[in-house]
Write a protein that holds these residues in place. Structure first.
Motif, PDB file in Angstrom:
ATOM      1  N   PHE A 162      86.158   9.795  32.656  1.00 20.61           N
ATOM      2  CA  PHE A 162      85.999  10.471  31.358  1.00 20.61           C
ATOM      3  C   PHE A 162      85.527   9.499  30.277  1.00 20.61           C
ATOM      4  CE2 PHE A 162      87.901  11.517  27.247  1.00 20.61           C
ATOM      5  CZ  PHE A 162      87.343  12.761  27.014  1.00 20.61           C
ATOM      6  N   PHE A 163      86.154   8.341  30.213  1.00 20.24           N
ATOM      7  CA  PHE A 163      85.813   7.392  29.150  1.00 20.24           C
ATOM      8  C   PHE A 163      84.494   6.673  29.421  1.00 20.24           C
ATOM      9  CE2 PHE A 163      90.400   7.721  28.122  1.00 20.24           C
ATOM     10  CZ  PHE A 163      90.261   8.032  26.775  1.00 20.24           C
ATOM     11  N   LEU A 164      84.152   6.474  30.704  1.00 20.98           N
ATOM     12  CA  LEU A 164      82.838   5.874  31.001  1.00 20.98           C
ATOM     13  C   LEU A 164      81.717   6.822  30.575  1.00 20.98           C
ATOM     14  CD1 LEU A 164      83.444   4.239  34.503  1.00 20.98           C
ATOM     15  CD2 LEU A 164      83.093   3.060  32.327  1.00 20.98           C
ATOM     16  N   ALA A 165      81.895   8.123  30.812  1.00 17.67           N
ATOM     17  CA  ALA A 165      80.894   9.103  30.370  1.00 17.67           C
ATOM     18  C   ALA A 165      80.816   9.137  28.846  1.00 17.67           C
ATOM     19  CB  ALA A 165      81.247  10.492  30.929  1.00 17.67           C
ATOM     20  N   LEU A 166      81.993   9.063  28.185  1.00 14.25           N
ATOM     21  CA  LEU A 166      82.003   9.019  26.724  1.00 14.25           C
ATOM     22  C   LEU A 166      81.282   7.783  26.204  1.00 14.25           C
ATOM     23  CD1 LEU A 166      83.034  10.061  23.969  1.00 14.25           C
ATOM     24  CD2 LEU A 166      85.123   8.747  24.361  1.00 14.25           C
ATOM     25  N   ASN A 167      81.459   6.651  26.869  1.00 22.56           N
ATOM     26  CA  ASN A 167      80.808   5.411  26.445  1.00 22.56           C
ATOM     27  C   ASN A 167      79.286   5.531  26.530  1.00 22.56           C
ATOM     28  OD1 ASN A 167      80.710   2.643  25.639  1.00 22.56           O
ATOM     29  ND2 ASN A 167      80.407   2.056  27.767  1.00 22.56           N
ATOM     30  N   ILE A 168      78.804   6.153  27.628  1.00 22.31           N
ATOM     31  CA  ILE A 168      77.362   6.349  27.778  1.00 22.31           C
ATOM     32  C   ILE A 168      76.834   7.277  26.683  1.00 22.31           C
ATOM     33  CG2 ILE A 168      75.585   7.325  29.277  1.00 22.31           C
ATOM     34  CD1 ILE A 168      77.266   6.413  31.677  1.00 22.31           C
TER      35      ILE A 168
ATOM     36  N   LEU B 136      78.126   7.874  23.646  1.00 25.15           N
ATOM     37  CA  LEU B 136      78.132   7.196  22.345  1.00 25.15           C
ATOM     38  C   LEU B 136      76.998   6.180  22.234  1.00 25.15           C
ATOM     39  CD1 LEU B 136      81.967   6.627  21.759  1.00 25.15           C
ATOM     40  CD2 LEU B 136      80.480   8.309  20.671  1.00 25.15           C
ATOM     41  N   SER B 137      76.682   5.511  23.323  1.00 29.69           N
ATOM     42  CA  SER B 137      75.572   4.548  23.312  1.00 29.69           C
ATOM     43  C   SER B 137      74.254   5.253  23.024  1.00 29.69           C
ATOM     44  CB  SER B 137      75.494   3.812  24.652  1.00 29.69           C
ATOM     45  OG  SER B 137      76.693   3.114  24.913  1.00 29.69           O
ATOM     46  N   LEU B 138      74.082   6.442  23.629  1.00 32.67           N
ATOM     47  CA  LEU B 138      72.867   7.216  23.359  1.00 32.67           C
ATOM     48  C   LEU B 138      72.825   7.675  21.903  1.00 32.67           C
ATOM     49  CD1 LEU B 138      72.700   9.358  26.618  1.00 32.67           C
ATOM     50  CD2 LEU B 138      71.047   7.629  25.909  1.00 32.67           C
ATOM     51  N   VAL B 139      73.966   8.092  21.349  1.00 33.10           N
ATOM     52  CA  VAL B 139      74.027   8.505  19.943  1.00 33.10           C
ATOM     53  C   VAL B 139      73.612   7.361  19.028  1.00 33.10           C
ATOM     54  CG1 VAL B 139      75.592   9.164  18.084  1.00 33.10           C
ATOM     55  CG2 VAL B 139      75.761  10.301  20.291  1.00 33.10           C
TER      56      VAL B 139
END
Length: 677
Positions: free
Chosen positions: A30-36, A38-41
């Protein structure tokens, strides 16, 4: 607490918790997907922001995202080494990106590391460092440019304040970015080290704890480690790319996408050349003919389309301009704009433009700024904006000074020459063009650059052209400063001291005196070059005497007496004997007998014959001071001073008249003459 504050707090708290507490594989996914995400944002926000200051928090964002990513990396490392199951995201990245081949996965991972560390990080770090240095070096020049625009009236005080704040924000931002790029570099190094640790530690763990042989353990943990490295390095790569885009962003107005496309594909000639080159490569070389010829035709067609758009745009712009001009002709003239009168104007011929042009090394604008500061310190009031403009109707080397739209003085400058003035004790003469110094009409000589050093060695006072104009402008402003002081200016001065002297202001204005009456007192002081900087003392004196008299001239005299320390310091050098002229008591009595009181104030009705005798006597006595090289000063009784000054002010512009009550007790005076009839 705001929702945004809670989100930021939880984001940082989660990063700290991940470093300490183990998490499940599903939670890590879940948090790895969130990190990706946020990086795109962050990346696309940076790409499409129009100005770097819109992302002023980017250094902090960079720090937060780096800490969060490292925390996830630590958590995934813990799961890899303890359970061999870091979740589906890490495993899929390791197997899918590498195609199930460990060697390919390792190579792709190494390539990503090299691209990020050597290309993007290194370039971003260097650009940030250079940008920060040049931004800080350019600050003084930008500040001076703002002062020049403010001084010439191009911008107002609010715009100047906003532009100064923007300069400070830019300097702070690029300074922070210079340091923040080190986070990205350190993150890449940390990722590489963690990867090596994971492979070595995982191989040992698989052999000891899970009973694998060395080859099986190495392959199993290498794939997981590569997946872990990729899932960390790809967001890190996007953040690095965002950093590089932000520090290299130039435009402050255009959208990044529009700007990029317009700059690359806006010149038809370039597209024609590229298209022809691609077709040539496809036909002449063994390259894929269909592919290269297709690209070439596409570029040529694109160039033709853009050329047509440019022609249409040019025609539309020309038609629009003609329509606008025709509309302006049909409109009634906007008279309101013509009614504005600049308080102070300096107009000069085209030959003096280099003195005011910063690009040609001229510093006249800077000197004008200094004039306003100097007069504010010396006389205690704000000089209005000084408008500088060239005037082709003037002679090339001529300049004129206007007060409220009316010319009050003029001068002429020989460009690339210097003005040499004899202070009175230089006996040897130098050759040059005789002239008069424009401020004080003193005899002077124009000399060339080659004569300057010799003239200075002989004792001449040598002045460059900008200093001549600045001095002349300063003297003209001082002489007319009382005319330039408006009620609004007085109200602004009162407001400046109201906060710390509220009782004084509430007692005086408007109960005892109006702003207009205070303005007239201040104008009387400025007319005789008396500083109004000590405004508290002036208003205190007015508050003391206004209940007993509303006569502006009398109130002015009371104020002058309360400012005697400042007046004495201005006109009587400390520790020196000052030569002055006094007034015969008979003359003083004659003047007082001629004063007529009315409801609008007092005026002087002196016999013309006596007036002529007084003027002649003053002129004779002033010659004595002039022969001694002393400033013309006449001392009178307090009650006579203002009437005597009014009597002679039209005949002797620079004559200083001071009463005995305006002289400090430690001043030493020597009377060298007396005005008699």
């Amino acid at each position: 607490m705001k929702k945004n504050d809670i989100f930021v707090g939880l984001y940082i708290l989660a990063a700290i918790i991940f470093l300490i507490i183990p998490m499940s594989p599903s939670l890590l996914d879940f948090f790895l997907a969130l990190n990706i995400a946020l990086s795109l944002v962050i990346l696309f926000n940076v790409i499409f922001t129009k100005e770097v200051l819109y992302m002023s928090t980017f250094p902090t964002i960079l720090l937060f995202s780096t800490i969060f990513r490292i925390a996830l990396n630590v958590s995934s490392t813990r799961l890899i080494l303890s359970t061999g199951n870091p979740g589906s995201v890490v495993r899929v990245f390791g197997e899918f990106v590498g195609g199930g081949d460990m060697v390919i996965g390792i190579i792709i991972f190494i390539v990503l590391i090299l691209v990020q560390f050597i290309v993007i990080n290194k370039g971003s770090e260097r650009v940030a460092e250079v940008t920060a240095r040049f931004t800080l070096d350019a600050m003084p020049g930008k500040q001076m440019a703002i002062d020049a625009d403010l001084n010439t009236g191009a911008i107002n005080d609010a715009e100047a304040k906003e532009r100064r704040q923007r300069i400070q924000d830019e300097a702070a931002f690029f300074g922070s970015m210079d340091g923040a790029t080190k986070y990205v570099k350190g993150d890449a190094v940390a990722g590489l080290i963690i990867t090596i640790i994971n492979i070595a530690g995982g191989t040992v763990t698989g052999m000891l704890n899970r009973g694998m042989d060395a080859t099986q353990a190495f392959q199993e943990y290498a794939i997981l480690t590569i997946g872990d490295g990729l899932v960390s390095q790809i967001p890190s790569l996007m953040i690095s790319l965002a950093t590089g885009v932000l520090v290299t962003k130039v435009s402050k107005e255009a959208d990044f996408g529009d700007l990029l496309v317009s700059q690359l594909f806006s010149v038809p000639k370039v597209l024609y050349i590229v298209g022809a080159s691609m077709i040539g490569l496809g036909i002449i070389t063994p390259l894929n003919t269909f592919l290269f010829v297709g690209y070439g035709l596409a570029f040529i067609l694109a160039g033709r389309t853009i050329a047509e758009k440019i022609e249409i745009s040019s025609i539309e712009r020309e038609v629009s301009t003609e329509e606008t001009e025709a509309e302006e002709i049909r409109k009634p003239e906007n008279v309101a704009a013509l009614l504005q009168v600049d308080p102070i104007e300096l107009e000069f011929g085209y030959g003096l433009i280099p003195l005011a042009d910063v690009n040609q090394g001229g510093d006249l604008l800077d000197r004008v700024v200094l004039i306003r500061r100097q007069i504010a310190l010396e006389l205690g009031t704000i000089v209005p904006m000084i408008r500088l403009r060239d005037n082709i109707q003037l002679n090339p080397n001529q300049y004129i000074i206007k007060i409220k739209g009316v010319q009050v003085s003029e001068g002429e400058i020989l460009f690339d020459h210097y003005l040499a003035m004899n202070p009175g004790y230089v006996e040897e003469e130098i050759t040059g063009i005789p002239t008069l110094e424009p401020s004080f009409k003193l005899p002077a000589i124009w000399i060339t650059e080659s004569q300057r050093e010799r003239a200075e060695s002989l004792g001449y006072t040598v002045v460059d052209p900008p200093s001549i104009i600045a001095t002349h402008l300063t003297e003209v402003i001082k002489r007319h400063l009382h005319e330039l002081l408006t009620r609004q200016d007085v109200q602004r001065l009162i407001d400046n001291i109201k906060e710390s002297n509220e009782t004084l202001i509430s007692e005086l204005v408007p109960k005892l005196l109006s702003v207009g009456e205070i303005q007239k007192v201040l104008q009387n002081l400025l007319r005789e070059q008396i500083s109004i900087r000590d405004l508290v003392t002036i208003l205190e004196t007015l508050a003391d005497y206004a209940p007993s008299t509303r006569d502006i001239d009398v109130l002015t005299e009371y104020v002058r007496q309360s400012l005697k320390r400042a007046i004495s310091k201005k006109f009587f050098p400390e520790g020196e004997m000052t030569s002055v002229i006094t007034l015969d008591p008979k003359v003083e009595q004659e003047i007082m007998d001629s004063v007529k009181q009315t409801e609008h104030g007092a005026y002087l009705a002196l016999d013309p014959e006596i007036t002529r005798e007084i003027i002649n006597s003053v002129q004779n006595e002033l010659q004595k001071l002039e022969e001694l090289g002393k400033n013309p000063i006449i001392i009178t009784s307090p009650i006579v001073r203002m009437y005597f000054k009014r009597l002679i002010q039209d005949y002797f512009k620079d004559l200083t008249v001071i009463s005995y009550n305006e002289i400090d007790s430690d001043v030493e005076l020597q009377s060298v003459g007396m005005v008699t009839v």
